[in-house]
Design an enzyme around this catalytic site. Structure first.
Site, PDB file in Angstrom:
ATOM      1  N   GLY A  16       3.210 -57.588  11.438  1.00  0.00           N
ATOM      2  CA  GLY A  16       3.968 -57.302  12.851  1.00  0.00           C
ATOM      3  C   GLY A  16       2.966 -56.865  13.749  1.00  0.00           C
ATOM      4  N   GLY A  19       3.495 -56.586  17.819  1.00  0.00           N
ATOM      5  CA  GLY A  19       4.598 -55.836  18.317  1.00  0.00           C
ATOM      6  C   GLY A  19       4.360 -54.811  19.020  1.00  0.00           C
ATOM      7  N   TYR A 145      20.590 -53.833   9.138  1.00  0.00           N
ATOM      8  CA  TYR A 145      19.181 -53.415   9.386  1.00  0.00           C
ATOM      9  C   TYR A 145      18.850 -52.151   8.592  1.00  0.00           C
ATOM     10  CZ  TYR A 145      15.085 -51.950  11.888  1.00  0.00           C
ATOM     11  OH  TYR A 145      13.703 -51.398  12.172  1.00  0.00           O
ATOM     12  N   LYS A 149      16.228 -51.425   5.629  1.00  0.00           N
ATOM     13  CA  LYS A 149      15.016 -50.446   5.910  1.00  0.00           C
ATOM     14  C   LYS A 149      15.072 -49.333   4.665  1.00  0.00           C
ATOM     15  CE  LYS A 149      12.670 -51.694   9.128  1.00  0.00           C
ATOM     16  NZ  LYS A 149      11.146 -52.026   9.215  1.00  0.00           N
ATOM     17  N   PRO A 172       9.848 -43.232  12.340  1.00  0.00           N
ATOM     18  CA  PRO A 172       9.834 -42.813  13.785  1.00  0.00           C
ATOM     19  C   PRO A 172      11.031 -42.726  14.210  1.00  0.00           C
ATOM     20  CG  PRO A 172       8.723 -45.180  13.361  1.00  0.00           C
ATOM     21  CD  PRO A 172       9.583 -44.571  12.044  1.00  0.00           C
ATOM     22  N   ASN A 174      12.988 -43.059  18.325  1.00  0.00           N
ATOM     23  CA  ASN A 174      13.051 -44.065  19.250  1.00  0.00           C
ATOM     24  C   ASN A 174      11.641 -44.358  19.864  1.00  0.00           C
ATOM     25  OD1 ASN A 174      15.734 -43.481  18.744  1.00  0.00           O
ATOM     26  ND2 ASN A 174      16.210 -44.675  20.255  1.00  0.00           N
TER      27      ASN A 174
END
Length: 323
Positions: A16, A19, A145, A149, A172, A174
């Site tokens: 990723g 991103g 989701y 996770k 984390p 937001n």
């Protein structure tokens, strides 16, 4: 790479890598946080389909990483999650299993995966801490989701107990910053608002915020998170996950976030709240006590400054930003 101070060189694969968080890690490494004994490899979905086990294994055999930061995921905002919970579950379960098992099979020394505060139980006490992950079902809006996770934490424990692997995860709050997905329909709240303010300013219309504006969030700037990722990779030795967040006192409402963006972009129009739209969870307040135990002096970028930098990046890169 040359060996520095007698340390074996690290080959760090970042999934990723193009991103929001991957770009931030790439920037802080390039801006002086990297070390001479570290070689960084940033890969994206163009390099391999991580839902495919054979392609994932081939990627690991090609790059032979000693360390992995696993950011790749199918992600989206509240409304995309509500529509595609099954897809979020299946794609993320496949990605995570393929990455962790390829890491195990190719002898990777350490994996740091990225979770999210949305994995925590919907019905809980606040502030949330690392011990509460599996204490009840997540919010129904993004259960696919969230459960996918959560399973990373289960796998990390399994790989440690059965094989002694040092696989861990960070949680984390937001995240926002340059290179985010600024899509209004499918993006997260802050980048979506930045895009909306940009358009409202250019069309001279009012700014419509979805929901009441009352839900509260802890926002972490992607560049701060990137610096913390480097610390976790190099120093954090627990398999148990760690929450990476600003303090509880730094929580802001969606209304306050919208006002900060309007100020940063010099938007002087009207703010309208569309209360026919869902709010999602009212709050997800997380404790960063564990992080502060390890790093009492870590300095976060002030929220308004981080918003200002992100808005400036979006305006300067509007043509090419994800939206």
């Amino acid at each position: 790479m040359t060996e520095a101070a007698g340390l074996a060189p690290k080959r760090i694969l970042v999934t990723g890598g193009t991103g929001l968080v991957g770009r931030a890690i790439e920037k802080v490494v390039a801006d002086g946080e990297g070390r001479p004994d570290e070689e960084w490899i940033f890969v994206s979905s163009r390099d391999a389909d991580l839902t495919n086990a054979a392609e994932t294994k081939a990627l690991f055999e090609q790059h032979k990483p000693t360390h992995v930061i696993h950011l790749a995921a199918m992600v989206g905002g509240l409304f995309k999650n509500i529509r595609y919970n099954l897809d979020f579950w299946r794609r993320n379960i496949h990605i995570n299993d393929n990455v962790l098992h390829s890491a195990y099979e190719t002898g990777v020394q350490k994996v740091v995966s990225c979770l999210s505060t949305c994995i925590f139980p919907d019905k809980t006490t606040y502030p949330i801490n690392e011990s509460m992950i599996h204490n009840g079902p997540p919010h129904s809006s993004n259960f696919g989701y969230s459960y996918a996770k959560r399973m990373i934490d289960i796998q990390n424990r399994g790989y440690f107990e059965q094989h002694g692997c040092r696989f861990t995860a960070v949680i984390p709050t937001n995240v926002f910053g340059p290179h985010d997905n600024f899509n209004i329909e499918d993006g997260h709240v802050l980048p979506g608002l930045i895009h909306k303010v940009y358009l409202a300013k250019h069309t001279g219309s009012a700014l419509t915020v979805w929901g009441t504006g009352k839900p509260r969030r802890q926002f972490i700037y992607s560049l701060d998170l990137a610096r913390l990722f480097l610390w976790v990779l190099r120093e954090y030795e627990e398999v148990e996950p760690i929450i990476l967040s600003v303090g509880e006192d730094d929580e802001v409402s969606i209304k306050e976030a919208a006002e900060a963006i309007a100020e940063a972009m010099d938007f002087r129009g009207e703010l309208v709240f569309d209360t026919t739209k869902a709010d999602g969870q009212f709050k997800k307040t997380a404790s960063n006590a564990k992080l502060r135990h390890y790093l009492p002096g870590f300095q976060f970028t002030p929220f308004r400054q981080a918003v200002k930098e992100t808005c400036a990046w979006f305006s300067a890169n509007y043509a090419n930003a994800r939206k």
